[in-house]
Design a protein around this motif. Sequence first.
Motif, PDB file in Angstrom:
ATOM      1  N   ARG A   1       0.831  -1.207   0.000  1.00  0.00           N
ATOM      2  CA  ARG A   1       0.000   0.000   0.000  1.00  0.00           C
ATOM      3  C   ARG A   1       0.867   1.260   0.000  1.00  0.00           C
ATOM      4  O   ARG A   1       0.575   2.216  -0.709  1.00  0.00           O
ATOM      5  CB  ARG A   1      -0.939  -0.020   1.211  1.00  0.00           C
ATOM      6  CG  ARG A   1      -2.037  -1.062   1.040  1.00  0.00           C
ATOM      7  CD  ARG A   1      -2.909  -1.211   2.271  1.00  0.00           C
ATOM      8  NE  ARG A   1      -3.951  -2.205   2.018  1.00  0.00           N
ATOM      9  CZ  ARG A   1      -4.760  -2.690   2.961  1.00  0.00           C
ATOM     10  NH1 ARG A   1      -4.643  -2.275   4.212  1.00  0.00           N
ATOM     11  NH2 ARG A   1      -5.680  -3.583   2.647  1.00  0.00           N
TER      12      ARG A   1
ATOM     13  N   VAL B   1      -3.898  -1.398  12.279  1.00  0.00           N
ATOM     14  CA  VAL B   1      -4.335  -0.176  11.571  1.00  0.00           C
ATOM     15  C   VAL B   1      -4.492  -0.447  10.071  1.00  0.00           C
ATOM     16  O   VAL B   1      -5.564  -0.251   9.503  1.00  0.00           O
ATOM     17  CB  VAL B   1      -3.319   0.982  11.802  1.00  0.00           C
ATOM     18  CG1 VAL B   1      -3.700   2.207  10.970  1.00  0.00           C
ATOM     19  CG2 VAL B   1      -3.255   1.333  13.280  1.00  0.00           C
ATOM     20  N   CYS B   2      -3.444  -0.940   9.462  1.00  0.00           N
ATOM     21  CA  CYS B   2      -3.484  -1.195   8.017  1.00  0.00           C
ATOM     22  C   CYS B   2      -4.008  -2.613   7.796  1.00  0.00           C
ATOM     23  O   CYS B   2      -3.343  -3.469   7.232  1.00  0.00           O
ATOM     24  CB  CYS B   2      -2.086  -1.015   7.426  1.00  0.00           C
ATOM     25  SG  CYS B   2      -2.092  -0.914   5.631  1.00  0.00           S
TER      26      CYS B   2
ATOM     27  N   LEU C   1      -7.585   1.772   8.865  1.00  0.00           N
ATOM     28  CA  LEU C   1      -7.907   3.030   9.546  1.00  0.00           C
ATOM     29  C   LEU C   1      -6.917   4.110   9.107  1.00  0.00           C
ATOM     30  O   LEU C   1      -6.094   4.589   9.892  1.00  0.00           O
ATOM     31  CB  LEU C   1      -7.821   2.807  11.070  1.00  0.00           C
ATOM     32  CG  LEU C   1      -8.589   1.591  11.592  1.00  0.00           C
ATOM     33  CD1 LEU C   1      -8.243   1.295  13.041  1.00  0.00           C
ATOM     34  CD2 LEU C   1     -10.093   1.819  11.449  1.00  0.00           C
ATOM     35  N   CYS C   2      -7.006   4.476   7.852  1.00  0.00           N
ATOM     36  CA  CYS C   2      -5.991   5.382   7.295  1.00  0.00           C
ATOM     37  C   CYS C   2      -5.938   6.715   8.038  1.00  0.00           C
ATOM     38  O   CYS C   2      -4.862   7.299   8.196  1.00  0.00           O
ATOM     39  CB  CYS C   2      -6.250   5.622   5.817  1.00  0.00           C
ATOM     40  SG  CYS C   2      -6.142   4.121   4.845  1.00  0.00           S
TER      41      CYS C   2
ATOM     42  N   CYS D   1      -3.492   6.547  10.751  1.00  0.00           N
ATOM     43  CA  CYS D   1      -2.224   5.877  10.429  1.00  0.00           C
ATOM     44  C   CYS D   1      -1.029   6.817  10.604  1.00  0.00           C
ATOM     45  O   CYS D   1      -1.030   7.927  10.059  1.00  0.00           O
ATOM     46  CB  CYS D   1      -2.295   5.366   8.994  1.00  0.00           C
ATOM     47  SG  CYS D   1      -0.755   4.632   8.463  1.00  0.00           S
TER      48      CYS D   1
ATOM     49  N   VAL E   1       1.820   6.661   9.281  1.00  0.00           N
ATOM     50  CA  VAL E   1       2.685   6.837   8.097  1.00  0.00           C
ATOM     51  C   VAL E   1       1.865   7.229   6.866  1.00  0.00           C
ATOM     52  O   VAL E   1       2.313   7.052   5.740  1.00  0.00           O
ATOM     53  CB  VAL E   1       3.533   5.555   7.825  1.00  0.00           C
ATOM     54  CG1 VAL E   1       4.517   5.316   8.948  1.00  0.00           C
ATOM     55  CG2 VAL E   1       2.648   4.332   7.607  1.00  0.00           C
ATOM     56  N   LYS E   2       0.692   7.784   7.101  1.00  0.00           N
ATOM     57  CA  LYS E   2      -0.153   8.065   5.925  1.00  0.00           C
ATOM     58  C   LYS E   2       0.477   9.083   4.976  1.00  0.00           C
ATOM     59  O   LYS E   2       0.266   9.034   3.777  1.00  0.00           O
ATOM     60  CB  LYS E   2      -1.562   8.492   6.328  1.00  0.00           C
ATOM     61  CG  LYS E   2      -1.679   9.697   7.221  1.00  0.00           C
ATOM     62  CD  LYS E   2      -3.163   9.953   7.470  1.00  0.00           C
ATOM     63  CE  LYS E   2      -3.384  11.124   8.389  1.00  0.00           C
ATOM     64  NZ  LYS E   2      -3.090  10.817   9.800  1.00  0.00           N
TER      65      LYS E   2
HETATM   66 FE1  SF4 Z   1      -2.250   1.449   5.300  1.00  0.00          FE
HETATM   67 FE2  SF4 Z   1      -1.661   3.721   6.480  1.00  0.00          FE
HETATM   68 FE3  SF4 Z   1      -1.566   3.560   3.866  1.00  0.00          FE
HETATM   69 FE4  SF4 Z   1      -3.903   3.505   5.063  1.00  0.00          FE
HETATM   70  S1  SF4 Z   1      -2.482   5.190   5.061  1.00  0.00           S
HETATM   71  S2  SF4 Z   1      -3.237   2.176   3.436  1.00  0.00           S
HETATM   72  S3  SF4 Z   1      -3.423   2.395   6.946  1.00  0.00           S
HETATM   73  S4  SF4 Z   1      -0.267   2.461   5.293  1.00  0.00           S
END
Ligand code: SF4
Length: 413
Positions: free
Chosen positions: A169, A213-214, A220-221, A224, A226-227
Amino acid sequence: APAPPPARHLFSEPAEVEALRGNLLAWYDRCKRDLPWRALAAMEPDADRRGYAVWVSEIMLQQTQVATVIDYYNRWMQKWPTLQDLAQASLEEVNELWAGLGYYSRGKRLQEAARKVVSELAGQMPRTAEDLQKLLPGVGRYTAGAIASISYRQATGVVDGNVIRVLCRLRCIGADSSSPAVIDRLWDMANVLVDRSRPGDFNQALMELGATVCVPKAPLCGECPVKQHCQAWRRKLFGNPHPVPDVEDCGVGDCPLCPPATEPWDSSLGVTNFPRKAAKKPPRVMRTATCVLERRGCHGAPEYLIVQRPSSGLLAGLWEFPSLPLAQDLQEEKEREELADHLQARMGQPVAAKGLQFIGEVIHIFSHIHQTYVVYSLHLDGDVTLDPALSPSRWVTEDEFHASAVSTAMKKV
Ligand code: SF4
């Protein structure tokens, strides 16, 4: 040599790598779950004991949920707190403790490897991922990396199912995530990202992020940590930054890491466009007749006959009610006859098919097998023993049955 992947699928900016490490570790320090193996790994001053504690947890956690593992882990570490204790245990004891956890060969191999460390390595755990993988049976690349980074602070990455999801992702990797080409890239990426001073915490943080989270279906973006580094999230918010295929970016549809051109980004899926997997093979369908043989024990309580499975293959060495795999599409009458013949051959006395009482069917899904147990029962008056040359057997009370090394499927039966 294969061409290097396009820049969008890499972490090539040192400043971004630093920022991602910092954000992820800060989140982990705030939000990590309290788990018994983490406490042990953090407190244990002895390196071999620390490595052993992490090793046991990693083997138990393969294919099994954290919530299920906690109780098994605590009982295991109480019973065998060191490698040396485990090396002295019998396989029967290991199977008994493992009963219900599934994938039984894991426990057996863990014990074999512990014996090897004691007898061939002077009780000392190998200290690097390379040596762990090379010297310990049952320890693959992931487990070796986890033990080395968490117990011995080796700056080596790990790739498991959670890490695959997060990295795919973060970098919009939509090619088949089980293909060797993608897996190799993910290992490279994990090794680039891992924090040099806190490698064990970083690896656990990445896995924790994937677990909490991911998550696969509804990540749960918004929460997150590291979003801001996540391309899938950015793409969901702002659309494809390159609506027209860009030669500088991923070429014109033949990028080895992008989703196949025939299955492009589906905006209704958002970030869950990633990762993608080739379709799974359907599980094998099996039918097995099983007979609960019951007698009155000497104290009047009912007792049941269990037999031991062969020492290799599915559910190796576990105990079960006498069972017989059946061909598909047999008539019920024929199934009953085959089971009666099977019991008769093992008991050395006549068993009438019509004496077998049909109880019902139990379905159990193993990872790759859809198993149906056709359950019969038979009450016996006299004492019966099975031919010990065929397989060991014993009579047990209901409590003894539950304390024996029996699978979850047999408990359902
Ligand atoms: Fe995963 Fe975080 Fe990317 Fe959402 S923002 S897809 S939780 S890495």
